[in-house]
Design an enzyme around this catalytic site. Structure first.
Site, PDB file in Angstrom:
ATOM      1  N   GLU A 108       0.860  -1.176   0.000  1.00 55.67           N
ATOM      2  CA  GLU A 108       0.000   0.000   0.000  1.00 55.67           C
ATOM      3  C   GLU A 108       0.893   1.221   0.000  1.00 55.67           C
ATOM      4  OE1 GLU A 108      -0.343  -1.055   4.566  1.00 55.67           O
ATOM      5  OE2 GLU A 108      -1.783  -1.774   3.138  1.00 55.67           O
ATOM      6  N   TYR A 120       6.636   1.545  -8.462  1.00 53.71           N
ATOM      7  CA  TYR A 120       5.880   0.297  -8.403  1.00 53.71           C
ATOM      8  C   TYR A 120       5.319  -0.085  -9.772  1.00 53.71           C
ATOM      9  CZ  TYR A 120       6.285   1.325  -3.416  1.00 53.71           C
ATOM     10  OH  TYR A 120       6.771   1.618  -2.178  1.00 53.71           O
TER      11      TYR A 120
END
Length: 157
Positions: A108, A120
């Protein structure tokens, strides 16, 4: 502080104070040093530091459970950011998780942290959901996942 001079190695108890200091510099609600010290004894916790001599440039904290890895924290010293250190830590952690049987990675990230989201994305992560008002200041968390099997950026980064 060249990237090639720094080494990724397992976190040791002696690293905990410096890791806690990096954590405090990076987060509004940092985890205390005791959390990292305790994690070193957990069989599913994998913590690595990026060290340049005696200085720690960053760390990554992951848990591998069954066939999944949860990336709990990726932190780079504010003065050492934008030099590929987070990429190197994440690449190392995902490769180690894959070697331990992980097939999927989860994490997260703050919705405002676009630099981390770009990193990411380069590893094949995609946003899969949100946790409303997740952080102490009320900001949402963006949930991300990536497959670690096949040919992905995670295997070549």
């Amino acid at each position: 502080m060249g990237l090639t001079e720094a080494t990724v190695r397992p976190m040791t108890p002696a690293d905990v104070p410096a890791v806690a200091a990096l954590e405090a510099a990076a987060h509004q609600a940092p985890r205390p040093a005791e959390v990292f010290a305790d994690e070193l004894d957990l069989p599913h916790a994998y913590l690595w530091v990026l060290a340049l001599g005696d200085a720690l440039l960053g760390f990554i904290d992951c848990w591998v459970v069954a066939d999944e890895v949860e990336v709990l924290d990726v932190v780079v010293d504010p003065g050492a950011r934008r030099k590929g250190h987070a990429r190197r830590l994440l690449s190392h952690a995902l490769a180690c998780a894959r070697a331990r049987g992980a097939q999927t990675a989860h994490l997260e990230v703050r919705v405002s942290n676009t630099a981390a989201q770009a990193l990411y994305t380069s590893f094949g992560f995609v946003e899969v959901g949100r946790r409303r008002r997740y952080y102490p200041d009320g900001e949402d968390a963006s949930l991300w996942s990536s497959s670690l099997s096949g040919s992905s950026a995670a295997s070549t980064a």
